[in-house]
Design a protein around this motif. Structure first.
Motif, PDB file in Angstrom:
ATOM      1  N   ALA A 196      11.148  10.726 -22.950  1.00 53.15           N
ATOM      2  CA  ALA A 196      10.743  11.672 -21.947  1.00 53.15           C
ATOM      3  C   ALA A 196      11.828  11.997 -20.839  1.00 53.15           C
ATOM      4  O   ALA A 196      12.248  12.790 -20.281  1.00 53.15           O
ATOM      5  N   ALA A 197      12.350  10.649 -20.386  1.00 53.52           N
ATOM      6  CA  ALA A 197      13.360  10.821 -19.202  1.00 53.52           C
ATOM      7  C   ALA A 197      14.877  11.698 -19.699  1.00 53.52           C
ATOM      8  O   ALA A 197      15.016  12.390 -18.784  1.00 53.52           O
ATOM      9  N   PRO A 198      15.364  11.210 -20.637  1.00 60.27           N
ATOM     10  CA  PRO A 198      16.784  11.894 -21.229  1.00 60.27           C
ATOM     11  C   PRO A 198      16.345  13.384 -21.442  1.00 60.27           C
ATOM     12  O   PRO A 198      17.156  14.235 -21.131  1.00 60.27           O
ATOM     13  N   VAL A 199      15.033  13.720 -22.304  1.00 69.21           N
ATOM     14  CA  VAL A 199      14.828  15.038 -22.259  1.00 69.21           C
ATOM     15  C   VAL A 199      14.439  15.862 -21.172  1.00 69.21           C
ATOM     16  O   VAL A 199      15.060  17.003 -20.968  1.00 69.21           O
ATOM     17  N   ALA A 200      13.837  15.391 -19.992  1.00 70.67           N
ATOM     18  CA  ALA A 200      13.727  15.863 -18.763  1.00 70.67           C
ATOM     19  C   ALA A 200      14.866  16.461 -18.052  1.00 70.67           C
ATOM     20  O   ALA A 200      15.029  17.461 -17.649  1.00 70.67           O
ATOM     21  N   LEU A 201      15.909  15.236 -18.178  1.00 67.40           N
ATOM     22  CA  LEU A 201      17.236  15.717 -17.584  1.00 67.40           C
ATOM     23  C   LEU A 201      17.920  16.746 -18.268  1.00 67.40           C
ATOM     24  O   LEU A 201      18.644  17.354 -17.709  1.00 67.40           O
ATOM     25  N   GLY A 202      17.860  16.719 -19.521  1.00 72.25           N
ATOM     26  CA  GLY A 202      18.627  17.655 -20.509  1.00 72.25           C
ATOM     27  C   GLY A 202      17.905  19.011 -20.177  1.00 72.25           C
ATOM     28  O   GLY A 202      18.428  20.176 -19.952  1.00 72.25           O
TER      29      GLY A 202
END
Length: 227
Positions: free
Chosen positions: A188-194
């Motif tokens: 969730a965190a890296p996807v949200a940043l992407g």
């Protein structure tokens, strides 16, 4: 509102969207680049939790963040030797790098009596172990984890080269400085940043479009004034 007002409004909107978009794209992109990475599981040591070919998201850990490593974390570790190879352990006999699970941290007493694993005298429920048998492929041991180090085991005990086999060298442990990243339970965190970075790019492009349109309207107004 006249054409001049519309042009001015578009230019203001363009600057706002452009600044916000660039800030979001660069900020989220830098956090994503510096804080996260991906890896593909190459071997069977962490089966059945992760199988060869699985793509995993990892949170990068600076050496200063080593104290944040917890029991149960699956971590990526690497220790280079003097010749540039990769070794783990005091004398360099444990060669390699990869993903393994943290079972003990500094100060813990980790023991295996042939049937069950205990940490500080408390049995550990290892539902993640392949085949449900924590004793497969291992021998008895009873070690104290030195400060600043971690005791690592693979979930596939029958096919994992881990701390069990090097208890004579720093109790088989790995320095926290050799732990480079932690596997995330959720992307969730890296996807949200992407998504945030991509949204910033879209906003920036939208701002550029508004600026172009705004200056075009101003140019037409200037041209009409001279007719």
């Amino acid at each position: 509102m006249g054409r001049a007002g519309r042009g001015r409004g578009l230019r203001v909107a363009g600057w706002i969207l452009g600044v916000v978009g660039v800030a979001a794209a660069v900020g989220a992109g830098l956090v994503l680049r510096d804080g996260y990475t991906t890896a593909v599981e190459a071997g069977p040591a962490m089966e059945p939790t992760y199988t060869p070919g699985d793509r995993l998201f990892l949170e990068k850990l600076a050496e200063a963040d080593g104290g944040d490593v917890r029991r149960g974390d699956v971590v990526a570790f690497r220790m280079p030797d003097a010749e540039g190879g990769e070794v783990v352990g005091g004398s360099g006999s444990w060669v390699g790098s990869g993903l393994q699970r943290v079972v003990g941290v500094g100060g813990d007493r980790v023991a295996f009596d042939g049937t069950k694993l205990t940490v500080n005298g408390t049995p550990v429920r290892e539902s993640y172990v392949k085949g449900g048998d924590p004793g497969r492929g291992g021998e008895r041991y009873d070690v104290k984890v030195p400060p600043g180090r971690v005791f690592l085991l693979g979930d596939n005990r029958a096919n994992s080269l881990d701390s069990r086999y090097f208890t004579s060298e720093q109790s088989g442990t790995v320095s926290l400085g050799a732990v480079s990243a932690r596997v995330l339970d959720s992307a969730a965190a890296p996807v949200a940043l992407g998504v945030g970075s991509l949204t910033g790019v879209v906003l920036g492009l939208g701002g550029a479009g508004c600026l172009v349109a705004g200056y075009m309207l101003r140019g037409r107004r200037t041209e009409s004034a001279w007719r």
